[in-house]
Motif scaffolding. Structure first.
Motif, short mmCIF file in Angstrom:
data_model
loop_
_atom_site.label_atom_id
_atom_site.label_comp_id
_atom_site.label_asym_id
_atom_site.label_seq_id
_atom_site.Cartn_x
_atom_site.Cartn_y
_atom_site.Cartn_z
N THR A 226 1.24 -1.57 -0.28
CA THR A 226 0.06 -0.12 -0.09
C THR A 226 0.54 0.96 -0.08
N GLY A 227 2.33 1.35 0.34
CA GLY A 227 3.04 2.28 0.82
C GLY A 227 2.60 3.41 1.87
N ALA A 228 1.82 2.88 2.72
CA ALA A 228 1.38 3.29 3.91
C ALA A 228 2.46 3.16 5.06
N PRO A 229 3.63 3.92 5.49
CA PRO A 229 5.27 3.79 6.53
C PRO A 229 4.78 3.04 7.48
N LEU A 230 4.93 2.08 7.69
CA LEU A 230 5.78 1.29 8.95
C LEU A 230 6.48 1.47 10.19
N LEU A 231 5.49 2.00 11.18
CA LEU A 231 6.34 2.12 12.42
C LEU A 231 6.12 1.57 13.78
N PRO A 232 7.79 1.44 13.99
CA PRO A 232 7.59 0.39 15.01
C PRO A 232 6.68 1.16 16.54
N VAL A 233 6.45 0.44 17.11
CA VAL A 233 5.35 1.21 18.20
C VAL A 233 6.80 0.35 19.95
N HIS A 234 6.76 0.75 20.54
CA HIS A 234 7.23 0.14 22.33
C HIS A 234 6.83 0.97 22.90
N CYS A 235 6.20 0.22 23.82
CA CYS A 235 5.17 0.00 24.69
C CYS A 235 5.87 -0.77 26.52
N TRP A 236 6.36 0.30 27.38
CA TRP A 236 6.54 -0.33 28.98
C TRP A 236 5.49 0.46 30.13
N PHE A 237 5.81 -0.54 30.56
CA PHE A 237 4.81 0.77 31.94
C PHE A 237 6.17 1.14 33.33
N THR A 238 6.14 2.23 33.93
CA THR A 238 6.65 3.00 34.39
C THR A 238 6.14 3.05 36.33
N PRO A 239 6.71 3.65 36.97
CA PRO A 239 6.29 2.91 38.11
C PRO A 239 4.93 4.15 38.26
N ASP A 240 5.18 4.56 38.11
CA ASP A 240 3.56 5.58 38.03
C ASP A 240 2.33 6.11 37.16
N GLY A 241 2.88 5.17 35.59
CA GLY A 241 2.15 5.42 34.14
C GLY A 241 1.94 4.68 33.21
N TRP A 242 3.13 4.98 31.81
CA TRP A 242 2.83 3.90 31.31
C TRP A 242 3.97 4.40 30.05
N GLY A 243 5.13 4.26 29.26
CA GLY A 243 6.35 4.63 28.79
C GLY A 243 5.52 4.66 27.14
N PHE A 244 5.58 5.26 26.14
CA PHE A 244 5.49 4.80 24.70
C PHE A 244 6.38 5.78 23.89
N ASP A 245 7.32 4.46 22.22
CA ASP A 245 7.84 5.32 21.59
C ASP A 245 7.45 4.78 20.12
#
Length: 305
Positions: A226-245
């Motif tokens: 399709t030509g759509a961009p392929l983006l890698p996403v990473h999720c993790w936990f922090t002591p008080d919330g969440w991390g996302f990249d």
């Protein structure tokens, strides 16, 4: 078997009703206690084997503390899943956006109007990444593995639809999931796929943490076609919330196999940075596959030649 499946379904139904009624601290603590019990005696063998690849050591050398924290992370995912229907999605999206990195990559991709393929490993709370997409960018389309019994599968479908996702079953549909995903991308929509576990047995061979594994070709194939961009996403936990990249777009030149390898390399970087939050308790590397599974893989490859 049917009785066990029915009991499992009823257990999930009760959890979705009851866990959200508990104070958050009590709910999390109860899941931590269950995780600590599961960690006794060294924890699940397959989890330990998987973590040993990430650390570059032997299963026996994986610290018990890491196994326990990994099981606590997995338990936290489920605790949050059961509580999500009662959580404020607007506040969640604000919290996620304040801690996420790389948001510009997905905003730029959406602005192009060619659709976006988001590929994630089973890490952190990936459902929350979808909540942010719903609140900021529109309805994401995701593929769901069909569970047994059907009532349990439908329960998970309703859960994710309540978050604002469009769900396409992996099996049991007239139009193949791949064709439906192609159509969504050509409409400029966002597709989210968990991308490191090969459920079909027809995956792409990759080098993952220095060993042979297979990963699904779907994310690479969809982006290339399709030509759509392929983006890698990473999720993790922090002591008080969440991390996302949200990572920069994957280079798709050279075809499906090299693209999938590049995606595997990005996954490895994120997993190595947050190993306790990678929820992989199933065999992923070829060396851990049963003889029966290896035979099925070889038969499929022979038919495709």
């Amino acid at each position: 078997m049917r009785t066990a499946a029915r009991v499992s379904d009823l257990g999930y139904a009760a959890a979705w009703r009851l866990i959200r009624l508990l104070p958050r601290r009590w709910a999390l603590r109860s899941f931590e206690i269950a995780a600590d019990r599961a960690a006794r005696g060294g924890g699940p063998d397959q989890l330990r084997r998987n973590l040993s690849r990430v650390l570059g050591t032997t299963p026996d050398a994986v610290p018990d503390d890491l196994v326990r924290e990994s099981l606590r992370s997995y338990a936290r995912y489920w605790c949050e899943a059961f509580r999500l229907p009662s959580m404020d999605p607007v506040r969640l999206a604000e919290t996620i956006e304040s801690s996420a990195t790389g948001i510009e990559h997905i905003r730029d991709a959406v602005a192009r109007g060619a659709g976006v393929v988001l590929a994630l490993p089973h890490s952190g709370n990936w459902d929350l990444a979808g909540v942010w997409v719903v609140r900021r960018l529109g309805t994401p389309t995701v593929v769901a593995e069909r569970l047994a019994p059907e009532s349990l599968f439908q329960r998970f479908v309703r859960f994710r639809e309540s978050l604002g996702f469009e769900i396409i079953p992996l099996t049991g549909v007239e139009t193949p999931p791949y064709d439906q995903l192609i159509a969504r991308l050509r409409q400029g929509r966002i597709v989210g796929l968990l991308g490191e576990r090969d459920l079909s047995g027809a995956g792409v061979p990759v080098d993952f943490f220095g060993e042979s594994a297979t990963m699904p070709p779907g994310p690479a194939k969809l982006a290339i076609e399709t030509g759509a961009p392929l983006l890698p996403v990473h999720c993790w936990f922090t002591p008080d919330g969440w991390g996302f990249d949200i990572g920069a777009p994957i280079d798709t030149t050279g075809g499906v196999t090299p693209t999938t390898q590049r995606l595997a390399d990005r996954f490895a970087t994120g997993i190595a940075a947050h190993p306790a939050d990678w929820h992989m308790l199933q065999p992923l590397w070829t060396a851990d596959f049963s003889a029966e599974r290896l035979a099925r893989i070889e038969a499929r490859r022979s038919r495709s030649r």
